[in-house]
Design a protein around this motif. Structure first.
Motif: not given
Length: 532
Positions: A238-261
């Protein structure tokens, strides 16, 4: 030896001598294949035929029978996972008698076959116990057929039905599983076993099945389902699924490798049930039934009142007469009432509370509205304030030195792989070119050799050779020496002499390869000349 056989053998021998090397090789190979085939068929026809001695044996019974067969020196085979023993057909009945004489009584490992031997005089208790054993055996066989399971035993605890009990106890089951060496059951397999057993018994719940392996580890406990390992796995997923969802949303906004969830969740694995009943009456609705009662009473005379005296004699209180009346009114209404019964079952695995922490690179966060970004993260994580969820989005400078060095290493590795691929391609092309050239050269060589080795009798005209006055009596052994004695070639031979010389060489080559046929051909020519 008769003349016919001798002549036949002579013809066969002469035919074999006429074979070329390739034909003789093929003949030898065919003869060897025929001999091997005859030997294989003979062994197949002479091998013993096996028949089942006992089938569907328990492991202990199969082991005892195999030991006895080994002691008796009887050949055997095991099939069907070791539960079926095969012996030679002629020894089946003899070995059954010997096994019975030894005191063993091989039987199937439970199952519905137990019901076949139940007599008509069996008591109700015997029938219930036998039926339970049959269920246990059938479920044990089914679980044992799963991949990775070597042995499975199922024990059922089924309460007896009684009319003197208000609430019946739910049946429970325990499953013992022995896996093969190096095999560990996954959570999905354990859940499959639990569902299989619970669905096979009427009234049994999935939480009432316990699964234990051979090492004593509890894989599924009664009342809680899967063990703590399964709960932890579900939490991590469950934690990995939520983290992947947030990470996939942030990468197009701040860039690849620019956010840690990072997501931390607290899941509730307690299964609860609640039944609630509520009653309500709608306003303005006429009652279902209504009844009104009125009672009136009127009377005259002295009332029989007073105080009891000694010896239970009533002492009058007063004198005189008077009038009396009595009235009683009763109203009864039966109103319509709505009844609502709500039964709620809370499945395990609900989220009690979760915390989401997001760190964004300061360089990338400069062009982003942090408040809006936090709102988006809260929405993607399923933020619930009543549950006590916490979402934190912060910006801070990232250390990119390791990432840059890793990227440089990846680029160097990619360049090395590309260079190695090009080198491998060049080697492959060179090898392919050399192979193609070798094939071409071999084809040219074979074509020339076939032209040179063509049958000289097709292009040889013996009429061009000078005719001798006397016939030659040549033996096959003297052909090689006499035909190879060619006349001296003049210094400047003519075209006719060159042609005659080439034909003489063809004749010599034919003599070398097929001396017997040349001798027979010459003998035929000489016989024709002598007859003329």
């Amino acid at each position: 030896m008769p003349q016919q056989i001798t002549s036949a053998l002579g013809r066969v021998t002469s035919s074999i001598r006429e074979f070329t090397v390739a034909q003789r090789t093929l003949a030898l190979i065919g003869l060897a294949v025929a001999v091997v085939g005859v030997v294989a068929l003979s062994m197949w026809f002479n091998r013993p035929q096996f028949s089942p001695l006992y089938t569907d044996l328990a492991p202990a019974d199969a082991s005892a029978i195999v030991d006895q067969l080994t002691t008796q020196g009887v050949k055997y085979q095991l099939t069907n996972g070791g539960s079926t023993v095969l012996v030679p057909t002629e020894s089946v009945y003899d070995m059954r008698l010997k096994v019975a004489a030894s005191g063993m009584s091989p039987s199937a490992d439970g199952g519905y076959s137990l019901l076949d031997d139940m007599g008509m005089t069996s008591s109700e208790f015997q029938q219930d116990v036998t039926y339970k054993r049959a269920l246990e055996g059938e479920m044990g066989k089914t679980v044992s057929s799963m991949e990775g399971v070597e042995l499975a035993t199922v024990k059922l605890a089924m309460p007896a039905e009684s009319v003197f009990v208000d609430e019946a106890t739910d049946p429970t089951a325990s499953v013992f599983v022995k896996t093969r060496s190096g095999v560990t059951l996954t959570d999905d397999q354990v859940q499959s076993i639990v569902n299989l057993v619970s669905a096979s018994v009427e009234g049994m719940k999935a939480t009432d099945v316990a699964v234990i392996d051979a090492s004593g580890t509890v894989l599924s406990a009664v009342g809680t389902g899967l063990a703590a390992g399964g709960a932890n796995k579900q939490t991590v997923e469950y934690e990995q699924r939520v983290a992947d969802s947030i990470q996939s949303m942030l990468e197009p906004i701040v860039g690849q490798g620019k956010a840690v969830v990072t997501v931390t969740a607290d899941l509730d694995y307690d299964a609860t049930e609640r039944t609630q009943e509520s009653f309500s009456s709608a306003e303005g609705v006429l009652p279902l039934t209504e009844r009104s009662t009125t009672e009136n009473f009127t009377g005259t005379g002295n009332p029989a009142t007073g105080v009891l005296g000694p010896d239970n004699i009533q002492v009058p209180v007063g004198e005189g007469a008077g009038d009396g009346s009595y009235t009683n009114e009763t109203n009864e209404a039966n109103n319509a009432v709505d009844k609502l019964t709500e039964h709620t079952v809370t499945a395990p695995g609900t989220v009690r509370r979760q915390s989401v922490s997001v760190a964004v690179d300061a360089a990338a966060a400069a062009a982003v509205d942090m408040a809006q970004l936090q709102a988006m993260v809260s929405s993607a994580a399923g933020f619930d304030e009543a549950r006590g969820d916490v979402v934190t989005v912060s910006q801070m400078p990232f250390d990119t030195s390791s990432a840059e060095s890793a990227q440089a290493a990846l680029d160097a590795a990619a360049a090395a792989d590309e260079a190695a691929a090009r080198s491998q391609m060049m080697r492959t092309l060179i090898i392919a070119g050399v192979a193609l050239l070798a094939v071409i050269l071999l084809a040219i060589f074979l074509a020339r050799r076939n032209r040179n080795r063509a049958d000289p009798r097709e292009s040889l005209d013996l009429g061009d050779l000078p005719i001798m006055d006397e016939p030659l009596a040549l033996e096959p052994a003297d052909l090689d020496t006499q035909l190879l004695e060619l006349p001296d070639v003049p210094e400047l031979p003519s075209a006719e002499q060159i042609s005659i010389e080439r034909k003489r060489n063809d004749v010599a080559l034919l003599v070398d390869e097929q001396p017997e046929q040349v001798a027979e051909l010459l003998r035929g020519w000489m016989d024709q000349r002598s007859s003329v």
